[in-house]
Scaffold this motif. Sequence first.
Motif, PDB file in Angstrom:
ATOM      1  N   MET A 471       7.313  61.819  29.839  1.00  0.00           N
ATOM      2  CA  MET A 471       8.663  61.752  30.416  1.00  0.00           C
ATOM      3  C   MET A 471       8.602  61.257  31.865  1.00  0.00           C
ATOM      4  O   MET A 471       9.359  60.369  32.274  1.00  0.00           O
ATOM      5  CB  MET A 471       9.268  63.154  30.359  1.00  0.00           C
ATOM      6  N   GLN A 472       7.670  61.804  32.618  1.00  0.00           N
ATOM      7  CA  GLN A 472       7.566  61.418  34.031  1.00  0.00           C
ATOM      8  C   GLN A 472       7.230  59.932  34.154  1.00  0.00           C
ATOM      9  O   GLN A 472       7.835  59.212  34.953  1.00  0.00           O
ATOM     10  CB  GLN A 472       6.498  62.295  34.700  1.00  0.00           C
ATOM     11  N   GLY A 473       6.287  59.482  33.324  1.00  0.00           N
ATOM     12  CA  GLY A 473       5.885  58.078  33.367  1.00  0.00           C
ATOM     13  C   GLY A 473       7.037  57.162  32.985  1.00  0.00           C
ATOM     14  O   GLY A 473       7.236  56.099  33.587  1.00  0.00           O
ATOM     15  N   ASP A 474       7.809  57.591  31.996  1.00  0.00           N
ATOM     16  CA  ASP A 474       8.948  56.785  31.558  1.00  0.00           C
ATOM     17  C   ASP A 474       9.979  56.680  32.679  1.00  0.00           C
ATOM     18  O   ASP A 474      10.440  55.583  33.024  1.00  0.00           O
ATOM     19  CB  ASP A 474       9.568  57.421  30.305  1.00  0.00           C
ATOM     20  N   SER A 477       8.739  54.531  35.565  1.00  0.00           N
ATOM     21  CA  SER A 477       8.662  53.093  35.252  1.00  0.00           C
ATOM     22  C   SER A 477      10.055  52.454  35.235  1.00  0.00           C
ATOM     23  O   SER A 477      10.192  51.255  35.352  1.00  0.00           O
ATOM     24  CB  SER A 477       7.966  52.875  33.903  1.00  0.00           C
ATOM     25  N   ARG A 478      11.062  53.303  35.074  1.00  0.00           N
ATOM     26  CA  ARG A 478      12.435  52.753  35.102  1.00  0.00           C
ATOM     27  C   ARG A 478      13.046  52.870  36.494  1.00  0.00           C
ATOM     28  O   ARG A 478      14.237  52.672  36.691  1.00  0.00           O
ATOM     29  CB  ARG A 478      13.296  53.488  34.073  1.00  0.00           C
ATOM     30  N   GLY A 479      12.215  53.260  37.479  1.00  0.00           N
ATOM     31  CA  GLY A 479      12.688  53.351  38.861  1.00  0.00           C
ATOM     32  C   GLY A 479      13.586  54.553  39.081  1.00  0.00           C
ATOM     33  O   GLY A 479      14.320  54.627  40.068  1.00  0.00           O
ATOM     34  N   LEU A 480      13.532  55.543  38.167  1.00  0.00           N
ATOM     35  CA  LEU A 480      14.387  56.726  38.319  1.00  0.00           C
ATOM     36  C   LEU A 480      13.616  57.828  39.023  1.00  0.00           C
ATOM     37  O   LEU A 480      12.383  57.871  38.969  1.00  0.00           O
ATOM     38  CB  LEU A 480      14.841  57.228  36.940  1.00  0.00           C
TER      39      LEU A 480
END
Length: 540
Positions: A471-474, A477-480
Motif C-alpha cells: 500500500m505504501q509503495g503504491d 508511486s502515485r505521488g500521494l
Amino acid sequence: MTEHVVPLYLGLDSSTQSLTAIVIAVEGAERHVVFESSLAFDEALPRYGTTHGVLPRPDQHVATSSPLMWAEALDLMMARVAGSSLDLRRLAAISGSAQQHGSVYLNAAWWRMARAIETSRPLVEQIGAAFAREESPIWMDSSTSDECAEITAAVGGEDALARRTGSRAFERFTGPQIRRFFKRSPERYRATARIHLVSSFLASLLSGNDAPVDPGDASGMNLMDLASQDWWPKAVDATAPGLREKLPSIRPSTAVVGTLSPYWQRRYGFPPAKVIAWSGDNPCSLIGTGLVTEGRVAVSLGTSDTVFGLMREPRVDGTGTGHVFGAPTGDFMGLTCFLNGSLARERVRNQFGMDWVAFARALDTTAPGRGIVLPWFEPEITPAVPIPGARRYGMANAGPDVEVRALVDAQMMAMALHSRWMGVEIERIHATGGAAANRSILQTMADVFGAAVYQLEVRNSAALGAALRAMQGDLASRGLAAYWDDVVRGFVEPVAATRLEPDSRRRRFYRELMRVYEACEAHALGRGPDPEPLVRQLSS
Ligand code: XUL
C-alpha cells in the motif's frame, strides 16, 4: 460518473515452513483484512521431501531448502487468491516478505527465462534449468565459520565489518554462504550469473524482471554498506571473485519493481498490479507490528525467535550479538535472533506427549527456578553455540512440567539478556508469531522483561507488513502522501484487552534468576566458573 474502487493490497510471506497470503482492503479509515491463507511446505508439497521446510540434513550444521519448492508454493498461493471471492480487478499492488539470508543461485538462462514464462504450463516446469545450484542455503545453516573468519580478516576485523555492514560476520549471512559455495564448487559458482535472496527471487518471478533487493534484506548479507545503502566493495571483494556482477541492485523498500507479469495475468486473471520490492520477514514484521517509531520492541515467536525495534540512528552492537538492518521506513532496526524457537518448544512438548493446552497448563502451574536449561538443541545463533545439545544445571529428575517451565524461562531470559545492546528501555512489547497465541508464554515474557505485553489482531505480522508495504509503495508511486503512521493505522494497534502486566513478585524473582542464567551461560561457553553454588541457592 466513474465507479469508486476500494483498492486491495496483497502481502505474501515465504517463511521457513510455510507461505502465507494476506489481502487488505483500504478505504480511508475503513481497513480490513479480507483474505488470509497459509500453506505448509511439508504437507502441500511433499515431493520436495522437506521437514519443517528444510531438506534432509546429513550434517547438522548444514541447512538448505528448495527454491523450486518456494516457486511452486507461490504458484499454488496465487491460484488460491485468484480462486477466492475477491474482485481481482481491485488489486492495486503486491509485495512480499521472505525468510532472511537464504540465497538462490541462477545461471545465464535466468535472464531469458524470467521474462519468457509461458501461460500454458506451470511456472516450475519452466524455470528448472535456470538454477546453477538446486538447493538454497537458508538462515539455519551454521557451516561457514571458516568463511566468516576469512572475510573478517580481509576487511580489517570484526569492528570494521560490523560498523560498515551492521553486523559482524555470522554463519547464516549470505556473504559467508556465497564464499563457501565459491570455495567448494568453483565451477558452479562461475556458472552463476545472478545470486538472489529469497525475497528478490520471488519478486522476480512475480514481475518477470530481475528484481532488486531492498536495504532491509541486503543488510543480512555482510555485504552492504549501511550508510550508503550500496554494496561495500571491500566486503564484496573479500567474499568471492567476480561477485559484484552477480549481485542484484539495491533499491529502496518502496520501489516499484514492475507489474505482475503476463503469466499471472493470463493464467489467473490478475490485473497488471504493481509489484513493490520484497523484503526480509523481520523488516516486514517491524511494519506489521506497527513499530514505525522508536522506543518499542516486538518479540516474534516463530521458527526463529526474534526481538527487534526501530532505530533512527544505526547504533551498532559492541558485544557482537545483534544486527542493525535497514528498515522499510528508511530508518534502521536492531534485531537479535535465536535459532531454538518454535522447534525447541515443539520438541519438548512432543517429548512429554503434551498438546499446547497441556503445555500452557504446565507453565501456569509450575514455579520458575527449579534448575536451569540452556535450550541449545540445534546449533544456536545467540549466543553462538557451534556444538549443539541442551546444557542442564540443577535439573536432575525434573518432571515434564518443570522441563516446560525451564525451557520457556530460558528462551525469555536469553531474549531479555541479549537485547540489552539495543539500549531501549522496554516498557511495552508487541508479541507476534504463532506462539504469541499462547498467553501463558506471554505472561512469562511480561514477568521476565518487566514489561506489558500485547497481542495483535493479525498474528502473521510479516505477511501483514508486506501488504502494508504494498500500500505504501503504491501511494508513494502515485505521488500521494504515504506517512507510515497513517499507512499502518487500523491494522497494527495492539489489542488493549489482551494486555498482560508483569507480576511484581515474579519480576523480582526473575531478576535474580537471570543472574544465575547468565552465569550458567558463561560457564557452558567456557567463559565463567562453575555456577553450581548459585544454582543450589535457588532451591534453598
Ligand atoms: C534473522 C533470521 C531469521 C529468519 C527467519 O536474522 O535469521 O529470523 O529471517 O525467517
